[in-house]
Scaffold this motif. Structure first.
Motif, PDB file in Angstrom:
ATOM      1  N   ASP A 242       0.827  -1.169  -0.016  1.00 43.21           N
ATOM      2  CA  ASP A 242      -0.078   0.046  -0.034  1.00 43.21           C
ATOM      3  C   ASP A 242       0.878   1.020   0.216  1.00 43.21           C
ATOM      4  O   ASP A 242       1.974   1.109   0.741  1.00 43.21           O
ATOM      5  CB  ASP A 242      -0.974  -0.069   1.245  1.00 43.21           C
ATOM      6  N   SER A 243       0.333   2.290  -0.604  1.00 42.68           N
ATOM      7  CA  SER A 243       1.185   3.493  -0.967  1.00 42.68           C
ATOM      8  C   SER A 243       1.554   4.171   0.599  1.00 42.68           C
ATOM      9  O   SER A 243       2.451   5.129   0.837  1.00 42.68           O
ATOM     10  CB  SER A 243       0.321   4.650  -1.615  1.00 42.68           C
ATOM     11  N   THR A 244       0.711   3.894   1.621  1.00 40.12           N
ATOM     12  CA  THR A 244       1.264   4.451   2.908  1.00 40.12           C
ATOM     13  C   THR A 244       2.315   3.697   3.777  1.00 40.12           C
ATOM     14  O   THR A 244       2.830   3.904   4.405  1.00 40.12           O
ATOM     15  CB  THR A 244      -0.105   4.505   3.997  1.00 40.12           C
ATOM     16  N   HIS A 245       2.687   2.674   3.171  1.00 39.80           N
ATOM     17  CA  HIS A 245       3.814   1.922   3.784  1.00 39.80           C
ATOM     18  C   HIS A 245       5.152   2.396   3.507  1.00 39.80           C
ATOM     19  O   HIS A 245       5.407   2.924   2.369  1.00 39.80           O
ATOM     20  CB  HIS A 245       3.890   0.217   3.325  1.00 39.80           C
ATOM     21  N   PRO A 246       5.913   2.760   4.286  1.00 41.05           N
ATOM     22  CA  PRO A 246       7.125   3.287   4.203  1.00 41.05           C
ATOM     23  C   PRO A 246       8.167   2.767   3.289  1.00 41.05           C
ATOM     24  O   PRO A 246       9.273   3.376   2.903  1.00 41.05           O
ATOM     25  CB  PRO A 246       7.698   3.421   5.686  1.00 41.05           C
ATOM     26  N   MET A 247       8.147   1.409   3.248  1.00 35.64           N
ATOM     27  CA  MET A 247       9.146   0.688   2.445  1.00 35.64           C
ATOM     28  C   MET A 247       8.239  -0.180   1.319  1.00 35.64           C
ATOM     29  O   MET A 247       7.177  -0.698   1.742  1.00 35.64           O
ATOM     30  CB  MET A 247       9.802  -0.327   3.031  1.00 35.64           C
ATOM     31  N   PRO A 248       8.650  -0.080   0.005  1.00 38.97           N
ATOM     32  CA  PRO A 248       8.258  -0.847  -0.827  1.00 38.97           C
ATOM     33  C   PRO A 248       8.377  -2.394  -1.094  1.00 38.97           C
ATOM     34  O   PRO A 248       9.373  -2.785  -0.434  1.00 38.97           O
ATOM     35  CB  PRO A 248       8.689  -0.068  -2.276  1.00 38.97           C
ATOM     36  N   GLU A 249       7.636  -3.052  -1.676  1.00 38.59           N
ATOM     37  CA  GLU A 249       7.822  -4.482  -2.003  1.00 38.59           C
ATOM     38  C   GLU A 249       7.647  -4.605  -3.396  1.00 38.59           C
ATOM     39  O   GLU A 249       6.592  -4.667  -4.182  1.00 38.59           O
ATOM     40  CB  GLU A 249       6.783  -5.293  -1.384  1.00 38.59           C
ATOM     41  N   PHE A 250       8.880  -4.435  -4.180  1.00 40.25           N
ATOM     42  CA  PHE A 250       8.848  -4.486  -5.643  1.00 40.25           C
ATOM     43  C   PHE A 250       8.569  -5.957  -6.349  1.00 40.25           C
ATOM     44  O   PHE A 250       9.071  -6.914  -5.818  1.00 40.25           O
ATOM     45  CB  PHE A 250      10.472  -3.887  -5.969  1.00 40.25           C
ATOM     46  N   TYR A 251       8.118  -5.956  -7.268  1.00 46.04           N
ATOM     47  CA  TYR A 251       7.451  -6.969  -8.221  1.00 46.04           C
ATOM     48  C   TYR A 251       7.967  -6.662  -9.629  1.00 46.04           C
ATOM     49  O   TYR A 251       7.773  -5.646 -10.196  1.00 46.04           O
ATOM     50  CB  TYR A 251       6.039  -7.336  -8.258  1.00 46.04           C
ATOM     51  N   TYR A 252       8.724  -7.698  -9.942  1.00 44.27           N
ATOM     52  CA  TYR A 252       9.241  -7.371 -11.277  1.00 44.27           C
ATOM     53  C   TYR A 252       9.247  -8.726 -12.322  1.00 44.27           C
ATOM     54  O   TYR A 252      10.170  -9.466 -11.993  1.00 44.27           O
ATOM     55  CB  TYR A 252      10.790  -7.086 -11.375  1.00 44.27           C
ATOM     56  N   PRO A 253       8.295  -8.786 -12.968  1.00 48.14           N
ATOM     57  CA  PRO A 253       8.167 -10.106 -14.215  1.00 48.14           C
ATOM     58  C   PRO A 253       9.495  -9.885 -14.959  1.00 48.14           C
ATOM     59  O   PRO A 253       9.423  -8.957 -15.543  1.00 48.14           O
ATOM     60  CB  PRO A 253       6.767 -10.114 -14.510  1.00 48.14           C
ATOM     61  N   VAL A 254      10.208 -10.837 -15.181  1.00 42.82           N
ATOM     62  CA  VAL A 254      11.282 -11.080 -16.113  1.00 42.82           C
ATOM     63  C   VAL A 254      11.123 -11.760 -17.453  1.00 42.82           C
ATOM     64  O   VAL A 254      11.956 -11.583 -18.361  1.00 42.82           O
ATOM     65  CB  VAL A 254      12.838 -11.374 -15.147  1.00 42.82           C
ATOM     66  N   SER A 255      10.007 -12.743 -17.257  1.00 42.71           N
ATOM     67  CA  SER A 255       9.748 -13.533 -18.414  1.00 42.71           C
ATOM     68  C   SER A 255       8.228 -14.126 -18.204  1.00 42.71           C
ATOM     69  O   SER A 255       7.894 -14.001 -17.138  1.00 42.71           O
ATOM     70  CB  SER A 255      10.897 -14.656 -18.685  1.00 42.71           C
ATOM     71  N   PRO A 256       7.930 -14.873 -19.090  1.00 40.47           N
ATOM     72  CA  PRO A 256       6.531 -15.638 -18.987  1.00 40.47           C
ATOM     73  C   PRO A 256       6.492 -16.530 -17.637  1.00 40.47           C
ATOM     74  O   PRO A 256       5.424 -17.001 -17.340  1.00 40.47           O
ATOM     75  CB  PRO A 256       6.337 -16.241 -20.215  1.00 40.47           C
ATOM     76  N   ASP A 257       7.636 -16.978 -17.319  1.00 38.68           N
ATOM     77  CA  ASP A 257       7.635 -18.367 -16.258  1.00 38.68           C
ATOM     78  C   ASP A 257       8.366 -17.683 -15.122  1.00 38.68           C
ATOM     79  O   ASP A 257       8.434 -18.473 -14.344  1.00 38.68           O
ATOM     80  CB  ASP A 257       8.052 -19.291 -17.006  1.00 38.68           C
ATOM     81  N   THR A 258       9.067 -16.381 -14.903  1.00 30.84           N
ATOM     82  CA  THR A 258       9.830 -16.148 -13.882  1.00 30.84           C
ATOM     83  C   THR A 258       9.517 -14.806 -13.632  1.00 30.84           C
ATOM     84  O   THR A 258       9.360 -13.661 -14.219  1.00 30.84           O
ATOM     85  CB  THR A 258      11.233 -16.515 -14.054  1.00 30.84           C
ATOM     86  N   ALA A 259       9.364 -14.529 -12.155  1.00 29.86           N
ATOM     87  CA  ALA A 259       9.368 -13.019 -11.667  1.00 29.86           C
ATOM     88  C   ALA A 259       9.995 -12.957 -10.329  1.00 29.86           C
ATOM     89  O   ALA A 259      10.360 -13.783  -9.466  1.00 29.86           O
ATOM     90  CB  ALA A 259       7.945 -12.587 -11.483  1.00 29.86           C
ATOM     91  N   LEU A 260      10.326 -11.586 -10.037  1.00 28.51           N
ATOM     92  CA  LEU A 260      11.116 -11.314  -8.818  1.00 28.51           C
ATOM     93  C   LEU A 260      10.353 -10.505  -7.813  1.00 28.51           C
ATOM     94  O   LEU A 260       9.502  -9.691  -8.173  1.00 28.51           O
ATOM     95  CB  LEU A 260      12.579 -10.461  -9.366  1.00 28.51           C
ATOM     96  N   ILE A 261      10.418 -10.797  -6.519  1.00 28.19           N
ATOM     97  CA  ILE A 261       9.968  -9.629  -5.607  1.00 28.19           C
ATOM     98  C   ILE A 261      11.130  -9.670  -4.717  1.00 28.19           C
ATOM     99  O   ILE A 261      11.895 -10.455  -4.089  1.00 28.19           O
ATOM    100  CB  ILE A 261       8.899 -10.646  -4.904  1.00 28.19           C
TER     101      ILE A 261
END
Length: 325
Positions: A242-261
């Motif tokens: 949520d935008s009120t949280h002081p730290m982000p949790e980044f999500y980044y899909p790098v391919s159709p079968d793999t993503a990073l958090i």
């Protein structure tokens, strides 16, 4: 001869999008759904996630340069302030040179040539800066696509290019540019005019924060072996918190079968890979859709159309309040 700046400038990295493409070399294409006119089409990654001279730098006024220099000093670290100063100097150099040239009387041909050089520099310097990030980030993205995130446990010198690359993919987009339009600046300044530079200052801030917190970050590599592939969008890095949280949790899909958090935790780093269910994939895909400005990309066109038919609750995009301690 004056070196021409690229006209078609990507706010979503072309080589990143190729992971969702089918075909070879010049025949590569991805499915794209454009929400503004409800158009579904196949396109070469060269022709989506881009805009004409997207990174063009403005000719800045004295007040705008003073504002950028003030923002450069707001970094939480000495290293951040040094890097920010160098960036502001580089991106405002053409404005300074224009003022110096204006003090001299040049003939028509000389004046026209200088103006042409200034214009191409303004059009191209942002694009070339992002090209550097892309070259630095490519080896890391290729390892993530091989489902290897072990490099994130390396020393800071090794991993800092990836931290800054990831931050730049978050701040460089059209969605982020739109998000800052409502921000109020002092003395009537227009944030959209200075965003071509300030976006780099925020990328530095975020990149330094990611690096600083890596030793207490849970790295989650999501492996998708189900029938529904991960999609991506014109805001490829998103914040799951949520935008009120002081730290982000980044999500980044790098391919159709793999993503990073990347998720900051109270203490200790962990790196793990786990399989995700179809329901989880659907949830992540819908979040990418919600964060998108206009375009989403994938391997299956009909799936993108169906996803775009769902309600799109707006996301409050947050760009500049990430803690570094």
């Amino acid at each position: 001869m004056i070196k021409k700046a690229p006209v078609n400038q990507h706010y979503v990295w072309r080589r990143y999008l190729e992971a969702w493409s089918k075909g070879k070399s010049k025949g590569k294409s991805v499915w794209c759904y454009r929400q503004s006119d409800k158009a579904l089409f196949r396109a070469n990654p060269r022709n989506v996630g881009s805009s004409r001279y997207f990174y063009r730098v403005e000719e800045f006024s004295d007040a705008e340069i003073a504002y950028l220099r003030d923002q450069a000093e707001r970094s939480m670290t000495d290293a951040g302030r040094v890097l920010n100063r160098e960036l502001v100097d580089m991106f405002t150099m053409v404005s300074d040179l224009r003022r110096q040239v204006a003090e001299h009387s040049l003939d028509g041909d000389e004046a026209a040539e200088m103006e042409a050089r200034f214009l191409e520099a303004e059009r191209g310097m942002g694009e070339r800066w992002h090209w550097r990030f892309e070259e630095d980030g490519l080896p890391f993205v290729e390892r993530l696509r091989q489902q290897d995130a072990s490099f994130l446990s390396s020393d800071g010198k090794t991993v800092f290019p990836f931290c800054f690359f990831l931050a730049a993919q978050y701040t460089r987009t059209k969605q982020m540019r739109k998000a800052v339009r409502a921000a109020m600046l002092p003395h009537g300044l227009d944030l959209e005019r200075v965003w071509s530079v300030e976006s780099h200052l925020w990328a530095n801030q975020i990149g330094l924060a990611i690096l600083r917190h890596l030793q207490r970050t849970h790295v989650d590599l999501l492996v998708n072996e189900g029938p529904v592939a991960f999609i991506t969008g014109d805001q490829p890095v998103i914040n799951l918190r949520d935008s009120t949280h002081p730290m982000p949790e980044f999500y980044y899909p790098v391919s159709p079968d793999t993503a990073l958090i990347l998720r900051v935790v109270s203490e200790g780093q962990s790196i793990s890979a786990r399989s995700v269910s179809q329901l989880e994939v659907e949830n992540y895909n819908h979040t990418i859709f919600r964060w998108s400005d206009d375009q989403i990309y994938g391997q299956e066109g009909q799936y993108l159309s169906s996803l775009a038919g769902l309600p799109k609750q707006s996301v409050k995009v947050r760009t500049w309040t990430i803690k570094t301690n």
